[in-house]
Design a protein around this motif. Structure first.
Motif, short mmCIF file in Angstrom:
data_model
loop_
_atom_site.label_atom_id
_atom_site.label_comp_id
_atom_site.label_asym_id
_atom_site.label_seq_id
_atom_site.Cartn_x
_atom_site.Cartn_y
_atom_site.Cartn_z
N THR A 81 0.79 -1.23 0.00
CA THR A 81 0.00 0.00 0.00
C THR A 81 0.83 1.29 0.00
N TYR A 89 0.78 3.66 -3.31
CA TYR A 89 0.14 4.97 -3.14
C TYR A 89 1.10 6.10 -3.50
N ALA A 112 -7.61 4.58 -3.05
CA ALA A 112 -8.01 4.80 -1.65
C ALA A 112 -9.52 4.87 -1.48
N ALA A 167 -1.86 6.54 2.94
CA ALA A 167 -1.81 5.08 2.80
C ALA A 167 -1.94 4.41 4.16
N SER A 173 -5.38 4.81 5.52
CA SER A 173 -6.36 3.89 4.94
C SER A 173 -6.25 2.50 5.58
N THR A 175 -11.84 10.68 2.43
CA THR A 175 -10.67 10.39 1.60
C THR A 175 -10.69 11.21 0.32
#
Length: 481
Positions: A231, A235, A247, A303, A306, A339
């Motif tokens: 991730t 990202y 995301a 990242a 998330s 997001t």
């Protein structure tokens, strides 16, 4: 021979997917004939397709549950809400990309086409009612996502991001297939209702092993610990609009797929998979909170954010109840708004032809761009779970469901990690409001402004009128039980 009248009811649940599938083929032909001159038209066409599919999805009669393709595809209240979120995330990804790609000189007609193909795969994932349909949807989504990650072909980071995503994604697909084959081998069926009927009588070691492998593959797709390793790099390396897409929409589909598998196919062995989900939730919350503290790149921070947010959402799934799933759906609705709003501002961090990604580049934003600073501060406060913003209620619903299900320790760990995570969210606010300002950024592009405005309305004003979203989430959860 089937007649038109007998086929139409069978295809009715598939109308949104059919619209996107036929539309994307038309866009491919248009792009192939017109070349790069077609880019603007393909972007507009893709947006129209996504909006049309969105209205078809939300136009479904409430409370209906229909299966088709011999039970492999299901359309119910849960699919309705999660598909709507997927379509909104995909449409936002196209809106956010226009200005960025034009300035980077990588504005090609393939991007919106790949987004639509990815969206079709995600919608199949959400409505999958057997293991084969689940895998087909997952692979369609994944193959398009690998290409999107490396869309900036001349950029080393983007190419590396696509390669990492592809290699690790192939591994997770293999794990899913192995787990699915074990479940099929010990139950004799790939259908979720069929698995439910068999597991009433049998849940041996082979089933447990299959569940572990399926859960591992699901964790990768959600970017949950311990399969989160791709991730931060993907990202950071992907073009920023692509990062915003990863995301948002794929997260909706991955969580929906996970809920569908564990609640729809494995409700009678909750005690087995609940332990796995609890571990994944705790590990994701902890890593998302602590690993983000030292980040200097805003995309890497998002990242890890998330990863942590997926952990909080999984608390609701661990509860295994209707109230818990309602919490998951509410959490994902609010997470999508937070997001997309944050990335709308990140995409506006530009001076001339240079994009900025360092958190320090937000210094003094409150004095150069007060509106942007206010909105980003609201997104950060909401992600931290500070009332009365929407993020507080998102966590409240999943924590309440966990406590009601007897998972008090899990809820307490969630509260503690929320406090830790608040540090790096509040640090962004401090930099914007108390550090010396740098040169002002350019005006926010129209697409980013639209996304930011809509996201801010949800995040800031959710507490005034929560009933429509909470009611939709409740109906979605009820359709699974």
């Amino acid at each position: 021979m089937p007649t038109v009248h007998s086929v139409l009811p069978t295809l009715a649940p598939l109308i949104p997917e059919i619209i996107l599938s036929v539309g994307v083929m038309v866009l491919i032909l248009y792009g192939a004939f017109r070349g790069e001159r077609s880019t603007e038209g393909v972007n507009v066409g893709a947006l129209i397709l996504l909006v049309l599919a969105f209205f078809v999805v939300i136009g479904q009669a409430p409370g209906t549950k229909v299966t088709t393709l011999s039970g492999a595809f299901i359309q119910d209240g849960f699919a309705k809400v999660m598909k709507a979120l997927v379509l909104l995330g995909s449409a936002a990804a196209i809106l956010l990309s226009r200005d960025y790609f034009q300035r980077a000189r990588i504005d090609r007609f393939e991007y919106p086409i790949l987004i639509v193909l990815c969206t079709i795969g995600m919608m199949v994932m959400v409505s999958a009612n057997d293991l084969i349909a689940l895998y087909l949807g997952l692979e369609l989504q994944s193959l398009a996502a690998y290409v999107i990650a490396s869309f900036h072909r001349d950029d080393l980071k983007s190419t590396e991001a696509g390669l990492k995503y592809f290699v690790l994604g192939a591994l997770s697909s293999g794990m899913l297939l192995y787990g699915a084959s074990l479940i099929y081998g010990f139950t004799g069926t790939v259908s979720f209702p069929g698995i439910v009927s068999v597991l009433n009588e049998n849940a041996g070691f082979g089933i447990v092993l299959g569940i572990v492998f399926v859960a591992a593959a699901m964790a990768f797709k959600m970017s949950a610990v311990p399969f989160h390793m791709w991730t931060p790099d993907v990202y950071e390396g992907s073009p920023t609009p692509v990062t915003a897409f990863f995301a948002s929409a794929p997260k909706m589909a991955a969580v929906a797929m996970t809920v569908r598998v564990f609640i729809g196919a494995l409700p009678d062995v909750t005690a087995i998979w609940q332990q796995i989900i609890v571990f994944i939730a705790i590990a994701s919350m902890a890593l998302g909170s602590f690993a983000a503290i030292g980040q200097r790149n805003i995309k890497r921070l998002m990242a890890y954010s998330s990863i942590g947010n997926i952990g909080y959402a999984l608390i609701g799934l661990a509860a295994g109840s209707e109230e818990g799933i309602r919490g998951v759906v509410i959490y994902m609705i609010i997470y999508l708004a937070m997001t997309l709003g944050a990335f709308a501002i990140i995409l506006s961090m530009r001076r001339r032809d240079e994009m900025f990604e360092s958190i320090e580049d937000l210094s003094g934003l409150s004095r150069t761009h007060p509106w942007m600073a206010f909105c980003l501060a609201m997104m950060m406060f909401s992600l931290a779970g500070i009332p009365p913003l929407a993020g507080f209620f998102a966590k409240f619903y999943v924590f309440a469901a966990a406590i009601k299900a007897g998972l008090v320790v899990l809820a307490v760990i969630g509260v503690v990690t929320s406090v830790v995570g608040a540090y790096y969210y509040l640090r962004v606010v401090r930099i914007m409001y108390f550090d010396e300002p740098k040169a002002p950024y350019e005006a926010m592009p129209a697409g980013s402004l639209i996304v930011l405005t809509l996201s801010s309305i949800v995040v800031i004003l959710f507490w005034l009128l929560p009933s429509p979203l909470v009611g939709a989430a409740g109906a979605a959860a009820k359709s699974l039980f």
